[in-house]
Design a protein around this motif. Structure first.
Motif, PDB file in Angstrom:
ATOM      1  N   HIS A  78      21.010  51.671  21.660  1.00  0.00           N
ATOM      2  CA  HIS A  78      20.477  50.638  21.707  1.00  0.00           C
ATOM      3  C   HIS A  78      18.290  49.953  21.823  1.00  0.00           C
ATOM      4  O   HIS A  78      18.375  50.676  22.435  1.00  0.00           O
ATOM      5  CB  HIS A  78      21.243  50.195  23.401  1.00  0.00           C
ATOM      6  N   MET A  79      18.325  48.283  21.888  1.00  0.00           N
ATOM      7  CA  MET A  79      17.691  47.635  21.833  1.00  0.00           C
ATOM      8  C   MET A  79      17.119  46.939  22.750  1.00  0.00           C
ATOM      9  O   MET A  79      18.156  46.820  23.355  1.00  0.00           O
ATOM     10  CB  MET A  79      16.458  47.710  19.979  1.00  0.00           C
ATOM     11  N   ARG A  80      16.062  46.792  24.234  1.00  0.00           N
ATOM     12  CA  ARG A  80      16.257  45.528  24.476  1.00  0.00           C
ATOM     13  C   ARG A  80      15.401  44.379  24.307  1.00  0.00           C
ATOM     14  O   ARG A  80      14.194  44.400  23.347  1.00  0.00           O
ATOM     15  CB  ARG A  80      15.251  46.252  25.552  1.00  0.00           C
ATOM     16  N   ILE A  81      15.760  43.458  23.839  1.00  0.00           N
ATOM     17  CA  ILE A  81      16.160  42.403  23.093  1.00  0.00           C
ATOM     18  C   ILE A  81      15.909  41.566  24.173  1.00  0.00           C
ATOM     19  O   ILE A  81      16.973  40.377  24.871  1.00  0.00           O
ATOM     20  CB  ILE A  81      17.255  42.367  21.892  1.00  0.00           C
ATOM     21  N   LYS A  82      15.329  40.198  23.906  1.00  0.00           N
ATOM     22  CA  LYS A  82      15.161  39.021  24.090  1.00  0.00           C
ATOM     23  C   LYS A  82      14.598  37.825  23.192  1.00  0.00           C
ATOM     24  O   LYS A  82      13.374  38.244  22.681  1.00  0.00           O
ATOM     25  CB  LYS A  82      13.839  39.216  25.863  1.00  0.00           C
ATOM     26  N   VAL A  83      15.540  37.203  23.211  1.00  0.00           N
ATOM     27  CA  VAL A  83      14.865  35.602  22.252  1.00  0.00           C
ATOM     28  C   VAL A  83      15.024  34.603  23.039  1.00  0.00           C
ATOM     29  O   VAL A  83      15.611  33.831  23.815  1.00  0.00           O
ATOM     30  CB  VAL A  83      16.361  35.540  21.408  1.00  0.00           C
ATOM     31  N   TYR A  84      13.517  34.119  23.417  1.00  0.00           N
ATOM     32  CA  TYR A  84      13.708  32.797  24.305  1.00  0.00           C
ATOM     33  C   TYR A  84      12.791  31.670  23.830  1.00  0.00           C
ATOM     34  O   TYR A  84      11.464  32.081  23.215  1.00  0.00           O
ATOM     35  CB  TYR A  84      13.756  32.931  25.759  1.00  0.00           C
ATOM     36  N   ALA A  85      12.891  30.947  24.021  1.00  0.00           N
ATOM     37  CA  ALA A  85      11.500  29.464  23.848  1.00  0.00           C
ATOM     38  C   ALA A  85      11.167  29.066  25.538  1.00  0.00           C
ATOM     39  O   ALA A  85      11.809  30.041  26.058  1.00  0.00           O
ATOM     40  CB  ALA A  85      12.521  28.668  23.652  1.00  0.00           C
ATOM     41  N   PRO A  86       9.780  28.350  25.347  1.00  0.00           N
ATOM     42  CA  PRO A  86       9.434  27.970  27.382  1.00  0.00           C
ATOM     43  C   PRO A  86      10.537  27.906  27.702  1.00  0.00           C
ATOM     44  O   PRO A  86      10.431  27.821  29.074  1.00  0.00           O
ATOM     45  CB  PRO A  86       8.307  27.018  26.016  1.00  0.00           C
ATOM     46  N   PHE A  87      11.185  26.897  27.204  1.00  0.00           N
ATOM     47  CA  PHE A  87      12.580  26.639  28.491  1.00  0.00           C
ATOM     48  C   PHE A  87      13.733  27.102  28.580  1.00  0.00           C
ATOM     49  O   PHE A  87      14.350  26.468  29.060  1.00  0.00           O
ATOM     50  CB  PHE A  87      12.455  24.939  28.430  1.00  0.00           C
ATOM     51  N   LYS A  88      13.699  27.821  27.629  1.00  0.00           N
ATOM     52  CA  LYS A  88      15.429  28.694  27.384  1.00  0.00           C
ATOM     53  C   LYS A  88      14.985  29.726  26.809  1.00  0.00           C
ATOM     54  O   LYS A  88      14.824  30.578  26.395  1.00  0.00           O
ATOM     55  CB  LYS A  88      16.464  28.240  26.448  1.00  0.00           C
ATOM     56  N   LYS A 132       7.929  21.134  37.803  1.00  0.00           N
ATOM     57  CA  LYS A 132       7.417  21.717  38.470  1.00  0.00           C
ATOM     58  C   LYS A 132       8.359  23.338  38.323  1.00  0.00           C
ATOM     59  O   LYS A 132       7.877  24.096  37.480  1.00  0.00           O
ATOM     60  CB  LYS A 132       7.107  21.855  40.666  1.00  0.00           C
ATOM     61  N   ASN A 133       9.399  22.684  37.629  1.00  0.00           N
ATOM     62  CA  ASN A 133      10.315  24.304  37.504  1.00  0.00           C
ATOM     63  C   ASN A 133       9.969  24.237  36.415  1.00  0.00           C
ATOM     64  O   ASN A 133       9.950  25.280  35.675  1.00  0.00           O
ATOM     65  CB  ASN A 133      11.852  23.583  37.181  1.00  0.00           C
ATOM     66  N   GLN A 134      10.058  23.350  35.393  1.00  0.00           N
ATOM     67  CA  GLN A 134       9.415  23.131  33.621  1.00  0.00           C
ATOM     68  C   GLN A 134       8.120  24.312  33.447  1.00  0.00           C
ATOM     69  O   GLN A 134       7.683  24.435  32.470  1.00  0.00           O
ATOM     70  CB  GLN A 134       9.239  21.798  33.118  1.00  0.00           C
ATOM     71  N   VAL A 135       7.625  23.734  34.727  1.00  0.00           N
ATOM     72  CA  VAL A 135       5.563  24.689  33.927  1.00  0.00           C
ATOM     73  C   VAL A 135       5.394  25.596  34.348  1.00  0.00           C
ATOM     74  O   VAL A 135       5.642  26.688  33.854  1.00  0.00           O
ATOM     75  CB  VAL A 135       5.192  23.538  34.921  1.00  0.00           C
ATOM     76  N   LEU A 136       6.723  26.355  35.047  1.00  0.00           N
ATOM     77  CA  LEU A 136       6.389  27.155  36.129  1.00  0.00           C
ATOM     78  C   LEU A 136       7.171  28.196  34.459  1.00  0.00           C
ATOM     79  O   LEU A 136       7.102  29.591  34.864  1.00  0.00           O
ATOM     80  CB  LEU A 136       7.837  27.545  37.181  1.00  0.00           C
ATOM     81  N   GLN A 137       8.544  27.412  34.567  1.00  0.00           N
ATOM     82  CA  GLN A 137       9.314  28.432  33.091  1.00  0.00           C
ATOM     83  C   GLN A 137       7.928  28.617  31.825  1.00  0.00           C
ATOM     84  O   GLN A 137       8.424  29.827  31.084  1.00  0.00           O
ATOM     85  CB  GLN A 137      10.524  28.038  32.576  1.00  0.00           C
ATOM     86  N   ALA A 138       7.379  27.393  31.972  1.00  0.00           N
ATOM     87  CA  ALA A 138       6.884  27.508  30.571  1.00  0.00           C
ATOM     88  C   ALA A 138       5.604  28.569  30.787  1.00  0.00           C
ATOM     89  O   ALA A 138       4.986  29.041  29.544  1.00  0.00           O
ATOM     90  CB  ALA A 138       5.909  26.514  29.779  1.00  0.00           C
ATOM     91  N   THR A 139       5.063  28.793  31.861  1.00  0.00           N
ATOM     92  CA  THR A 139       4.343  29.407  32.002  1.00  0.00           C
ATOM     93  C   THR A 139       4.293  31.486  32.117  1.00  0.00           C
ATOM     94  O   THR A 139       3.769  32.181  31.361  1.00  0.00           O
ATOM     95  CB  THR A 139       3.652  29.284  32.942  1.00  0.00           C
ATOM     96  N   GLU A 140       5.591  31.088  32.019  1.00  0.00           N
ATOM     97  CA  GLU A 140       6.223  32.814  31.714  1.00  0.00           C
ATOM     98  C   GLU A 140       6.224  32.965  30.430  1.00  0.00           C
ATOM     99  O   GLU A 140       5.108  34.573  30.139  1.00  0.00           O
ATOM    100  CB  GLU A 140       7.751  32.824  31.997  1.00  0.00           C
TER     101      GLU A 140
END
Lengths: 98, 290
Positions: A20-30, B37-45
């Motif tokens: 196994h590998m640790r995988i993360k697929v993500y966008a700034p908001f999801k 505020k929540n959106q800003v935090l998520q995008a910062t990560e």
């Protein structure tokens, strides 16, 4: 007591497993996928490719298509427009929509 | 002559509607503030993780604005000003302050302006200042498409963004920042990591420069989106403050009207009572004279 046992098992799976590998697929908001998986496939300028455990350190731009993550619970298809993939020491991070 | 009680009662009812409306607007603004505020935090990560990788790459010491290293791009030798204002005019005086800040250093021979937000475009037109382009302030708070703006940024020597910053619900500030500094400043809070990423220990596809360009563009996208979100946050807070003040004023006016209404009703009763007493006095006097 049963709670502790459950916790230990989870840690063991997370830290060392040649399959196994640790995988993360993500966008700034999801976050689309975050967990352990056996492989990940995508398409770059060279063509379709797969990443398996113990892959060499790798960074690539990925093209429009599906990112496919295969885990113990099945296959997950994530349609993407563009992204960047970073592979290092059995950890794969895919940054999408950037 | 003062207003009649019925008229005052109508005014009071109208003021009551205004109190309710301002209260609703106040509620909407505070809800939007929490969401953004929540959106800003998520995008910062997300940004932090990208920066972590970028900071380990050893390719160039300069921030290249994501310009393709292989392409000969002619750079416009001017500083681009991007000013982020509200779409409508309900955000108090914060847009005027921002435009004033920008105009302090604006020189039409050295700068070109891109406006985000209709209110800013109007403010500039009123001051006879011409701008290169105007973009609508995005309605949504996620996945803001800043690509057209980043393409403009890449054409100029440097870019400065004028934006509004949310300090607290009651305090908003206007600020300026050079865009590449904005990216680097955001990255300062991230641990750089010890490992160095080079072609010796990594495979890059299609090429190292393509990956670096893409990372720089991505981080500029995020930094620009964050500045837009931050401005929206400040605008909502400013609107909240304006609505809160209107709500208090409307509430006070309503209480004032209620007092006026009671006074007017009392005055009419007193007048009638006076007429009755006078009438009784007259009839008593008429009876005594008989």
């Amino acid at each position: 007591m049963p709670e502790d046992t459950k916790k230990d098992t989870k840690v063991a799976v997370n830290t060392g497993d040649a399959e196994h590998m640790r995988i993360k697929v993500y966008a700034p908001f999801k976050v689309y996928f975050d967990g352990l998986a056996k492989s990940i496939s995508a398409v770059n300028d060279t063509g379709p490719f797969d990443i398996l455990p113990r892959h060499h350190n790798f960074m690539t731009l990925i093209n429009t298509g599906d990112v496919i993550v295969r885990s113990d619970s099945g296959e997950e298809k994530i349609p993407i427009v563009r992204g960047i993939m970073h592979v290092k020491a059995d950890e794969v991070v895919v940054f999408l929509d950037v | 002559m003062g207003k009649r009680p019925a008229e005052i009662e109508r005014d009071e009812a109208a003021m009551g509607t205004l109190v309710e409306l301002t209260s609703v607007f106040e509620g909407i603004a505070s809800m939007r503030i929490a969401q953004i505020k929540n959106q800003v935090l998520q995008a910062t990560e997300f940004f932090n993780e990208l920066w972590h990788i970028y900071s380990q790459l050893r390719v160039s010491t300069f921030f290249g604005f994501g310009r393709n290293a292989d392409e000969e791009v002619e750079i416009i030798d001017k500083e681009l000003y991007i000013v982020i204002t509200a779409e409508g005019g309900f955000s108090g005086d914060i847009d005027q302050k921002l435009i004033q800040l920008m105009l302090k250093t604006y020189d039409k021979d050295k700068n070109e302006i891109i406006v985000i937000g209709h209110h800013g475009a109007i403010q500039l037109a009123q001051r006879n200042v011409s701008y290169k382009k105007y973009y609508k302030l995005p309605n949504k708070d996620k996945d803001i498409n800043v690509s057209p703006i980043i393409k403009e940024v890449q054409q100029y020597r440097t870019t400065t963004v004028f934006y509004q910053e949310y300090v607290s619900l009651m305090v908003q500030d206007v600020k300026r920042i050079e865009l590449s500094s904005a990216v680097q400043q955001k990255g300062k809070s991230v641990d750089e990591g010890d490992e160095i990423i080079t072609e010796a220990n990594y495979i890059f596809e299609p090429s190292t420069y393509d990956v670096v360009d893409h990372l720089e563009r991505s981080m500029m996208h995020i930094a620009m989106s964050q500045l837009i979100l931050n401005s929206k946050l400040a605008q909502y807070a400013s609107r909240f403050r304006a609505m809160s003040a209107s709500h208090t004023r409307a509430d006070e006016a309503k209480s004032e009207l209620h007092l006026d209404f009671n006074r007017a009703r009392r005055a009419i009763k007193d007048e009638r009572l006076k007429e009755i007493v006078n009438g009784m006095k007259k009839s008593a006097a008429a009876g005594a004279s008989k």
